[in-house]
Scaffold this active site. Structure first.
Site, mmCIF file in Angstrom:
data_model
loop_
_atom_site.group_PDB
_atom_site.id
_atom_site.type_symbol
_atom_site.label_atom_id
_atom_site.label_comp_id
_atom_site.label_asym_id
_atom_site.label_seq_id
_atom_site.Cartn_x
_atom_site.Cartn_y
_atom_site.Cartn_z
ATOM 1 C CD GLN A 145 21.324 19.458 -64.519
ATOM 2 O OE1 GLN A 145 21.899 20.541 -64.471
ATOM 3 N NE2 GLN A 145 20.007 19.377 -64.483
ATOM 4 C CG ASP A 160 21.084 24.045 -57.863
ATOM 5 O OD1 ASP A 160 20.693 24.888 -58.693
ATOM 6 O OD2 ASP A 160 21.514 22.923 -58.170
ATOM 7 C CE LYS A 213 21.366 24.333 -64.810
ATOM 8 N NZ LYS A 213 21.064 23.164 -64.001
#
Ligand code: NAP
Length: 281
Positions: free
Chosen positions: A97, A120, A53
């Protein structure tokens, strides 16, 4: 003969556009778009995801703020860090995460991220807005699938769509996106009866169950669009999807491969969502 949907090529094209938008943002506002990535602990898979990422951000001209806390970090410490990132003007998107170490309550941590920085698209407000077909931030993987359909001129309107899998991160938002795009949607899961028949009636079949090569040719209608979200290992340890690609590909009109299908789109849509969040800020 089916058309193979090239996720890698589409991801590269979108990343070019994202880069341009990121540059325009910097030119206009005098600072970069920022994505904060929080990793807690030493889970090897999470470390790889986070590295990917961060690399993707650099290539797209998005500034990444990376935080790596030890596995024994206190819940309060993680929450304090998230609160700091929420308050920062330089951070437009926050990604924690998952999974977090067991002693930390994931829901409590994620609840600190406001919808406008939830790149997200997992928080209740963003999911609720998606359900009501309002402006929102959409979970990256199903959002990527919609972009693929759009790119290949596949309009879900009036089509019968079957989503195999009902997870909060893939199956459910995928079903909502397809409903919003005027498809007639059926969601299947481990308790579904007559799964084969239900799948075989689909014009668009999206599979996200995490079972290697589960969807066989007899579960697919001639000419169906088959989207394989799965990322599994076959009997030889080779990466494969939830669809038995070799046997399904000649029956489908369009099909995504694994690798090179949905996978490359997921991080791309994270960058896309970060640009969106920044432009709304
Ligand atoms: P998940 O949370 O484990 O959910 C799996 C879903 O599949 C559940 O709804 C489950 O039903 C259903 N299911 C499992 N076995 C089934 C069966 N035999 N018949 C019918 N339904 C069945 O998985 P996920 O997070 O959605 O991920 C699914 C797959 O997508 C995995 O391979 C994952 O690695 C992959 N993935 C890929 C990307 C990407 O970027 N390409 C992103 C996310 C996920 P119940 O609800 O009844 O248990």
């Amino acid at each position: 003969m089916s058309t193979v949907i090239d996720g890698k090529a589409l991801a590269a094209k979108l990343r070019g556009q994202i880069r341009e938008r990121a540059e325009a943002f910097r030119a206009e506002r005098g600072f970069e778009i920022g994505l904060a990535v929080v990793l807690v602990g030493e889970d090897p898979a999470s470390q790889v995801y986070v590295r990917n990422k961060i690399k993707a951000c650099e290539e797209a001209g998005i500034r990444s703020f990376s935080y790596h806390l030890p596995a024994d970090a206190a819940e309060a410490e993680v929450i304090a860090l998230v609160d700091e990132l929420v308050a920062s003007d330089k951070v437009h998107g926050i990604l924690v995460q998952l999974p977090l170490p067991r002693h930390i309550d994931e829901r409590k941590v994620l609840a600190r991220i406001p919808a406008r920085k939830d790149v997200d698209g997992f928080c209740a407000e963003n999911v609720g807005n998606l359900a009501m077909n309002r402006e929102t931030i959409v979970a990256c993987t199903p959002f990527g699938v919609m972009k693929m359909l759009e790119e290949y001129g596949i309009d879900p309107r009036g089509k019968s769509a079957v989503v195999l899998g009902r997870s909060n991160i893939v199956g459910k938002p995928m079903a909502m996106l397809l409903v919003n795009a005027d498809a007639t949607v059926t969601v299947c899961h481990s308790k579904t009866k007559n799964l084969k028949e239900v799948c075989a009636a689909a014009d668009i079949l999206v599979v996200a169950i995490g079972r290697a090569k589960f969807v066989t040719a007899d579960m697919v209608k001639e000419g169906a669009v088959v989207i394989d979200v799965g990322m599994d290992r076959d009997e030889n340890g080779k990466l494969c999807g939830d669809v038995d690609y070799e046997n399904v590909k000649d029956k489908a009109s369009y099909i995504t491969p694994v690798p090179g299908g949905v996978g490359p789109m997921t991080i791309t849509m994270l960058l896309y969502n970060t640009v969106l969040a920044a432009s709304r800020s």
